[in-house]
Motif scaffolding. Structure first.
Motif, PDB file in Angstrom:
ATOM      1  N   VAL A   1      38.998  41.928  38.737  1.00 50.41           N
ATOM      2  CA  VAL A   1      39.395  43.309  39.008  1.00 50.41           C
ATOM      3  C   VAL A   1      39.878  43.973  37.722  1.00 50.41           C
ATOM      4  CG1 VAL A   1      41.093  44.749  40.215  1.00 50.41           C
ATOM      5  CG2 VAL A   1      39.893  42.947  41.452  1.00 50.41           C
ATOM      6  N   ALA A   2      40.623  43.218  36.906  1.00 51.92           N
ATOM      7  CA  ALA A   2      41.113  43.739  35.637  1.00 51.92           C
ATOM      8  C   ALA A   2      40.011  43.786  34.574  1.00 51.92           C
ATOM      9  CB  ALA A   2      42.271  42.880  35.133  1.00 51.92           C
ATOM     10  N   ARG A   3      38.857  43.223  34.888  1.00 58.40           N
ATOM     11  CA  ARG A   3      37.706  43.148  33.973  1.00 58.40           C
ATOM     12  C   ARG A   3      38.085  42.459  32.666  1.00 58.40           C
ATOM     13  NH1 ARG A   3      35.289  49.018  35.383  1.00 58.40           N
ATOM     14  NH2 ARG A   3      34.480  48.408  37.413  1.00 58.40           N
ATOM     15  N   TYR A   4      38.791  41.343  32.807  1.00 54.52           N
ATOM     16  CA  TYR A   4      39.195  40.584  31.631  1.00 54.52           C
ATOM     17  C   TYR A   4      38.017  39.759  31.145  1.00 54.52           C
ATOM     18  CZ  TYR A   4      41.870  37.785  28.410  1.00 54.52           C
ATOM     19  OH  TYR A   4      42.337  37.186  27.273  1.00 54.52           O
ATOM     20  N   GLY A   5      37.711  39.844  29.864  1.00 51.08           N
ATOM     21  CA  GLY A   5      36.644  39.057  29.258  1.00 51.08           C
ATOM     22  C   GLY A   5      35.594  39.948  28.634  1.00 51.08           C
ATOM     23  N   PRO A   6      34.728  39.357  27.822  1.00 50.88           N
ATOM     24  CA  PRO A   6      33.680  40.131  27.155  1.00 50.88           C
ATOM     25  C   PRO A   6      32.712  40.769  28.151  1.00 50.88           C
ATOM     26  CG  PRO A   6      33.887  37.932  26.198  1.00 50.88           C
ATOM     27  CD  PRO A   6      34.733  37.959  27.422  1.00 50.88           C
ATOM     28  N   LEU A   7      32.262  41.976  27.834  1.00 47.38           N
ATOM     29  CA  LEU A   7      31.336  42.688  28.720  1.00 47.38           C
ATOM     30  C   LEU A   7      29.983  41.992  28.812  1.00 47.38           C
ATOM     31  CD1 LEU A   7      32.085  46.384  27.699  1.00 47.38           C
ATOM     32  CD2 LEU A   7      32.847  45.171  29.730  1.00 47.38           C
ATOM     33  N   ALA A   8      29.590  41.274  27.774  1.00 49.63           N
ATOM     34  CA  ALA A   8      28.275  40.642  27.750  1.00 49.63           C
ATOM     35  C   ALA A   8      28.213  39.380  28.620  1.00 49.63           C
ATOM     36  CB  ALA A   8      27.893  40.283  26.317  1.00 49.63           C
ATOM     37  N   GLY A   9      29.320  38.926  29.131  1.00 51.76           N
ATOM     38  CA  GLY A   9      29.338  37.672  29.882  1.00 51.76           C
ATOM     39  C   GLY A   9      29.393  37.866  31.383  1.00 51.76           C
ATOM     40  N   ALA A  10      28.451  38.613  31.929  1.00 51.56           N
ATOM     41  CA  ALA A  10      28.467  38.881  33.374  1.00 51.56           C
ATOM     42  C   ALA A  10      28.336  37.599  34.190  1.00 51.56           C
ATOM     43  CB  ALA A  10      27.352  39.856  33.738  1.00 51.56           C
ATOM     44  N   HIS A  11      27.589  36.628  33.688  1.00 50.04           N
ATOM     45  CA  HIS A  11      27.432  35.375  34.440  1.00 50.04           C
ATOM     46  C   HIS A  11      28.754  34.614  34.527  1.00 50.04           C
ATOM     47  CE1 HIS A  11      26.653  34.306  30.245  1.00 50.04           C
ATOM     48  NE2 HIS A  11      26.988  33.059  30.560  1.00 50.04           N
ATOM     49  N   TRP A  12      29.615  34.729  33.494  1.00 51.23           N
ATOM     50  CA  TRP A  12      30.919  34.083  33.564  1.00 51.23           C
ATOM     51  C   TRP A  12      31.835  34.789  34.556  1.00 51.23           C
ATOM     52  CZ3 TRP A  12      32.231  29.429  32.072  1.00 51.23           C
ATOM     53  CH2 TRP A  12      31.451  28.784  31.108  1.00 51.23           C
ATOM     54  N   SER A  13      31.714  36.113  34.629  1.00 53.06           N
ATOM     55  CA  SER A  13      32.491  36.861  35.629  1.00 53.06           C
ATOM     56  C   SER A  13      32.069  36.477  37.035  1.00 53.06           C
ATOM     57  CB  SER A  13      32.309  38.365  35.430  1.00 53.06           C
ATOM     58  OG  SER A  13      32.957  38.790  34.267  1.00 53.06           O
ATOM     59  N   ALA A  14      30.762  36.311  37.241  1.00 45.76           N
ATOM     60  CA  ALA A  14      30.258  35.904  38.554  1.00 45.76           C
ATOM     61  C   ALA A  14      30.731  34.488  38.892  1.00 45.76           C
ATOM     62  CB  ALA A  14      28.742  35.982  38.583  1.00 45.76           C
ATOM     63  N   ALA A  15      30.668  33.596  37.914  1.00 47.72           N
ATOM     64  CA  ALA A  15      31.122  32.215  38.143  1.00 47.72           C
ATOM     65  C   ALA A  15      32.609  32.196  38.472  1.00 47.72           C
ATOM     66  CB  ALA A  15      30.842  31.363  36.909  1.00 47.72           C
ATOM     67  N   ARG A  16      33.381  33.057  37.801  1.00 46.70           N
ATOM     68  CA  ARG A  16      34.824  33.132  38.054  1.00 46.70           C
ATOM     69  C   ARG A  16      35.091  33.629  39.474  1.00 46.70           C
ATOM     70  NH1 ARG A  16      37.831  36.498  33.615  1.00 46.70           N
ATOM     71  NH2 ARG A  16      36.684  38.161  34.638  1.00 46.70           N
ATOM     72  N   ALA A  17      34.305  34.607  39.933  1.00 40.95           N
ATOM     73  CA  ALA A  17      34.475  35.127  41.296  1.00 40.95           C
ATOM     74  C   ALA A  17      34.123  34.066  42.331  1.00 40.95           C
ATOM     75  CB  ALA A  17      33.615  36.370  41.500  1.00 40.95           C
ATOM     76  N   ILE A  18      33.030  33.351  42.101  1.00 38.05           N
ATOM     77  CA  ILE A  18      32.614  32.286  43.035  1.00 38.05           C
ATOM     78  C   ILE A  18      33.649  31.162  43.047  1.00 38.05           C
ATOM     79  CG2 ILE A  18      30.870  30.501  43.436  1.00 38.05           C
ATOM     80  CD1 ILE A  18      28.811  32.595  42.333  1.00 38.05           C
ATOM     81  N   ALA A  19      34.136  30.788  41.860  1.00 35.88           N
ATOM     82  CA  ALA A  19      35.148  29.735  41.782  1.00 35.88           C
ATOM     83  C   ALA A  19      36.418  30.155  42.506  1.00 35.88           C
ATOM     84  CB  ALA A  19      35.456  29.403  40.328  1.00 35.88           C
ATOM     85  N   GLY A  20      36.762  31.428  42.438  1.00 32.70           N
ATOM     86  CA  GLY A  20      37.939  31.912  43.168  1.00 32.70           C
ATOM     87  C   GLY A  20      37.821  31.669  44.652  1.00 32.70           C
ATOM     88  N   VAL A  21      36.651  31.973  45.197  1.00 29.93           N
ATOM     89  CA  VAL A  21      36.418  31.746  46.628  1.00 29.93           C
ATOM     90  C   VAL A  21      36.448  30.252  46.943  1.00 29.93           C
ATOM     91  CG1 VAL A  21      34.726  31.984  48.483  1.00 29.93           C
ATOM     92  CG2 VAL A  21      35.130  33.886  46.924  1.00 29.93           C
ATOM     93  N   VAL A  22      35.826  29.448  46.084  1.00 28.84           N
ATOM     94  CA  VAL A  22      35.796  27.998  46.308  1.00 28.84           C
ATOM     95  C   VAL A  22      37.211  27.421  46.294  1.00 28.84           C
ATOM     96  CG1 VAL A  22      35.087  25.800  45.275  1.00 28.84           C
ATOM     97  CG2 VAL A  22      33.446  27.668  45.457  1.00 28.84           C
ATOM     98  N   PHE A  23      38.034  27.838  45.334  1.00 27.91           N
ATOM     99  CA  PHE A  23      39.391  27.303  45.256  1.00 27.91           C
ATOM    100  C   PHE A  23      40.264  27.794  46.408  1.00 27.91           C
ATOM    101  CE2 PHE A  23      38.515  26.824  40.517  1.00 27.91           C
ATOM    102  CZ  PHE A  23      38.201  25.489  40.658  1.00 27.91           C
ATOM    103  N   MET A  24      40.070  29.043  46.834  1.00 27.38           N
ATOM    104  CA  MET A  24      40.816  29.523  48.004  1.00 27.38           C
ATOM    105  C   MET A  24      40.415  28.745  49.253  1.00 27.38           C
ATOM    106  SD  MET A  24      41.256  33.624  47.574  1.00 27.38           S
ATOM    107  CE  MET A  24      39.828  34.086  46.615  1.00 27.38           C
ATOM    108  N   ALA A  25      39.120  28.482  49.409  1.00 29.55           N
ATOM    109  CA  ALA A  25      38.645  27.705  50.557  1.00 29.55           C
ATOM    110  C   ALA A  25      39.181  26.278  50.500  1.00 29.55           C
ATOM    111  CB  ALA A  25      37.117  27.706  50.602  1.00 29.55           C
ATOM    112  N   ALA A  26      39.203  25.687  49.309  1.00 29.78           N
ATOM    113  CA  ALA A  26      39.722  24.321  49.165  1.00 29.78           C
ATOM    114  C   ALA A  26      41.206  24.266  49.524  1.00 29.78           C
ATOM    115  CB  ALA A  26      39.504  23.814  47.747  1.00 29.78           C
ATOM    116  N   GLY A  27      41.959  25.285  49.142  1.00 36.87           N
ATOM    117  CA  GLY A  27      43.376  25.340  49.517  1.00 36.87           C
ATOM    118  C   GLY A  27      43.549  25.414  51.020  1.00 36.87           C
ATOM    119  N   PHE A  28      42.718  26.222  51.680  1.00 36.30           N
ATOM    120  CA  PHE A  28      42.783  26.338  53.137  1.00 36.30           C
ATOM    121  C   PHE A  28      42.399  25.016  53.800  1.00 36.30           C
ATOM    122  CE2 PHE A  28      40.531  27.142  57.146  1.00 36.30           C
ATOM    123  CZ  PHE A  28      41.569  27.679  57.872  1.00 36.30           C
TER     124      PHE A  28
END
Length: 125
Positions: free
Chosen positions: A15-42
């Motif tokens: 949401v804060a758009r932290y990180g280089p603009l050219a690394g969209a795949h890393w932003s996507a991986a970070r978003a997916i990992a967020g969901v995975v870690f939230m699911a693992a916590g649940f």
């Protein structure tokens, strides 16, 4: 719950758009990992109530695995400048304390399970 919180921090970084603009795949991986870690916590919370006759141990092992995976992923994010250095330090420190606590819980719990009958007899004598 802490694992869910750490998963949420990945979404906050997106949401804060932290990180280089050219690394969209890393932003996507970070978003997916967020969901995975939230699911693992649940799932860890659900497993902590005990599934069948396994007791809470699957929860402990799931959380240990997840914290280890998160440390590796955070290090990869840091190498690509997708996580601030101060956050990486905080996450590794807090997660290290949690992992140590989980490992101590496993060691103590397995000891108590193995010696429960003897400990009960000694307490009633």
């Amino acid at each position: 719950l802490v694992m869910c919180w750490w998963g949420g921090t990945y979404w906050g970084l997106n949401v804060a758009r932290y990180g280089p603009l050219a690394g969209a795949h890393w932003s996507a991986a970070r978003a997916i990992a967020g969901v995975v870690f939230m699911a693992a916590g649940f799932v860890g919370l659900v497993l902590a109530d005990g599934v069948g006759k396994l007791g809470p141990w699957p929860s402990y092992w799931l959380l240990l695995l997840t914290y280890g995976g998160m440390a590796v992923f955070d290090t990869a994010l840091h190498s690509q400048r997708f996580i601030p250095p101060w956050l990486l330090k905080w996450k590794l420190a807090v997660s290290g304390i949690i992992v140590a606590s989980l490992l101590l819980g496993v060691v103590k719990g397995t000891y108590l399970e193995r010696n429960a009958q003897q400990l009960i007899l000694e307490a009633t004598a």
